[in-house]
Write a protein that holds these residues in place. Structure first.
Motif, PDB file in Angstrom:
ATOM      1  N   ARG A  11     -14.267   3.515   4.445  1.00 57.38           N
ATOM      2  CA  ARG A  11     -13.135   2.689   4.909  1.00 57.38           C
ATOM      3  C   ARG A  11     -13.057   1.379   4.136  1.00 57.38           C
ATOM      4  O   ARG A  11     -11.964   0.911   3.809  1.00 57.38           O
ATOM      5  CB  ARG A  11     -13.258   2.440   6.413  1.00 57.38           C
ATOM      6  N   LEU A  14     -11.630   2.252   0.785  1.00 56.30           N
ATOM      7  CA  LEU A  14     -10.201   2.537   0.966  1.00 56.30           C
ATOM      8  C   LEU A  14      -9.423   1.237   1.167  1.00 56.30           C
ATOM      9  O   LEU A  14      -8.341   1.059   0.599  1.00 56.30           O
ATOM     10  CB  LEU A  14     -10.007   3.473   2.164  1.00 56.30           C
ATOM     11  N   ALA A  15      -9.978   0.312   1.935  1.00 58.53           N
ATOM     12  CA  ALA A  15      -9.298  -0.961   2.189  1.00 58.53           C
ATOM     13  C   ALA A  15      -9.115  -1.765   0.908  1.00 58.53           C
ATOM     14  O   ALA A  15      -8.028  -2.302   0.642  1.00 58.53           O
ATOM     15  CB  ALA A  15     -10.077  -1.779   3.222  1.00 58.53           C
ATOM     16  N   GLY A  17      -9.130  -0.606  -2.243  1.00 59.27           N
ATOM     17  CA  GLY A  17      -8.185   0.091  -3.105  1.00 59.27           C
ATOM     18  C   GLY A  17      -6.756  -0.056  -2.625  1.00 59.27           C
ATOM     19  O   GLY A  17      -5.824  -0.282  -3.409  1.00 59.27           O
ATOM     20  N   THR A  18      -6.544   0.032  -1.304  1.00 60.44           N
ATOM     21  CA  THR A  18      -5.208  -0.112  -0.737  1.00 60.44           C
ATOM     22  C   THR A  18      -4.698  -1.535  -0.911  1.00 60.44           C
ATOM     23  O   THR A  18      -3.517  -1.742  -1.211  1.00 60.44           O
ATOM     24  CB  THR A  18      -5.231   0.284   0.755  1.00 60.44           C
ATOM     25  N   PHE A  19      -5.566  -2.506  -0.743  1.00 57.09           N
ATOM     26  CA  PHE A  19      -5.181  -3.911  -0.921  1.00 57.09           C
ATOM     27  C   PHE A  19      -4.554  -4.139  -2.299  1.00 57.09           C
ATOM     28  O   PHE A  19      -3.453  -4.666  -2.417  1.00 57.09           O
ATOM     29  CB  PHE A  19      -6.413  -4.799  -0.729  1.00 57.09           C
ATOM     30  N   ALA A  21      -3.472  -1.844  -4.418  1.00 55.85           N
ATOM     31  CA  ALA A  21      -2.296  -0.985  -4.609  1.00 55.85           C
ATOM     32  C   ALA A  21      -1.069  -1.600  -3.961  1.00 55.85           C
ATOM     33  O   ALA A  21       0.034  -1.559  -4.522  1.00 55.85           O
ATOM     34  CB  ALA A  21      -2.571   0.406  -4.036  1.00 55.85           C
ATOM     35  N   ILE A  22      -1.219  -2.197  -2.778  1.00 58.95           N
ATOM     36  CA  ILE A  22      -0.092  -2.842  -2.092  1.00 58.95           C
ATOM     37  C   ILE A  22       0.399  -4.041  -2.881  1.00 58.95           C
ATOM     38  O   ILE A  22       1.614  -4.270  -3.000  1.00 58.95           O
ATOM     39  CB  ILE A  22      -0.498  -3.236  -0.652  1.00 58.95           C
ATOM     40  N   LEU A  28       5.167   0.762  -1.899  1.00 52.71           N
ATOM     41  CA  LEU A  28       4.027   1.135  -1.075  1.00 52.71           C
ATOM     42  C   LEU A  28       3.815   0.098   0.023  1.00 52.71           C
ATOM     43  O   LEU A  28       3.557   0.447   1.172  1.00 52.71           O
ATOM     44  CB  LEU A  28       2.753   1.273  -1.932  1.00 52.71           C
ATOM     45  N   ALA A  29       3.968  -1.172  -0.308  1.00 53.59           N
ATOM     46  CA  ALA A  29       3.814  -2.240   0.681  1.00 53.59           C
ATOM     47  C   ALA A  29       4.829  -2.066   1.820  1.00 53.59           C
ATOM     48  O   ALA A  29       4.487  -2.221   2.996  1.00 53.59           O
ATOM     49  CB  ALA A  29       3.977  -3.607   0.025  1.00 53.59           C
ATOM     50  N   VAL A  32       3.702   0.899   4.026  1.00 56.03           N
ATOM     51  CA  VAL A  32       2.567   0.527   4.870  1.00 56.03           C
ATOM     52  C   VAL A  32       3.028  -0.389   5.994  1.00 56.03           C
ATOM     53  O   VAL A  32       2.619  -0.235   7.154  1.00 56.03           O
ATOM     54  CB  VAL A  32       1.439  -0.129   4.032  1.00 56.03           C
ATOM     55  N   ARG A  36       2.646   0.448   9.945  1.00 55.73           N
ATOM     56  CA  ARG A  36       1.956  -0.451  10.886  1.00 55.73           C
ATOM     57  C   ARG A  36       2.847  -0.860  12.039  1.00 55.73           C
ATOM     58  O   ARG A  36       2.385  -1.101  13.141  1.00 55.73           O
ATOM     59  CB  ARG A  36       1.430  -1.682  10.156  1.00 55.73           C
TER      60      ARG A  36
END
Length: 187
Positions: A11, A14-15, A17-19, A21-22, A28-29, A32, A36
């Protein structure tokens, strides 16, 4: 079939990598953000082309214990630290050569006793080879005029080395690894 939730380390990875990427991808932002907020978004039938992003691999800190133990072995068998710490500028080449033989012999003994080492590539240096797409970039460093995508044709300038087995001695719980060579006091 229900999938188990990812581990804490997964996790965290993933967090991160997602940070990034966003930050890099506004669409993508927005997706997401909608997720949420609990919104259901209808994706267009032909999504925008996705630009591949480099994989962000978190760095891990190497435990110093093995390195300290190896440094201690090199000092004990080859006086490695003593040799490297010595300013050799005032010594003759013959004196340095004699010292290097002792250091080389001890270092070689430590390597043979502690590791099984083999070449990364079996071909002789100077051999012409072709590196296919998907070659192991951790095991092969491409140098020179690198242009385009594999396959690459080139000559082996160094076969590389890989450790097949490590045999460092076991240590007692009271062994202080940071003391790679104790001070010596003659009585």
């Amino acid at each position: 079939m229900k999938q188990d939730p990812p581990s804490l380390l997964s996790r965290i990875s993933l967090a991160f990598g997602t940070f990034f990427a966003i930050i890099a991808d506004g669409q993508l932002a927005a997706r997401v953000q909608a997720l949420r907020a609990g919104e259901q978004r209808n994706e267009p039938s032909s999504p925008a082309p996705v630009t591949p992003r480099p994989v962000v691999v978190p760095l891990r800190e190497a435990a110093p214990d093995g390195a300290l133990q190896l440094l201690g072995l090199l000092q004990r068998e080859a006086r490695f630290i003593d040799f490297i710490q010595e300013d050799v500028a005032d010594y003759s080449d013959a004196d340095i050569g004699a010292a290097v033989r002792v250091v080389h012999e001890g270092c070689r003994k430590v390597l043979h006793d502690s590791f099984t080492i083999a070449p990364v590539r079996d071909e002789a240096e100077g051999s012409r080879i072709t590196l296919p797409a998907g070659f192991d970039a951790a095991a092969i460093r491409v140098t020179g005029n690198v242009v385009g995508q594999p396959p690459f044709k080139g000559s082996i300038t160094h076969r590389g080395w890989r450790v097949l087995e490590t045999r460092l001695p076991k240590l007692s719980g009271s062994h202080e690894l940071r003391i790679v060579a104790p001070a010596e006091v003659e009585l």
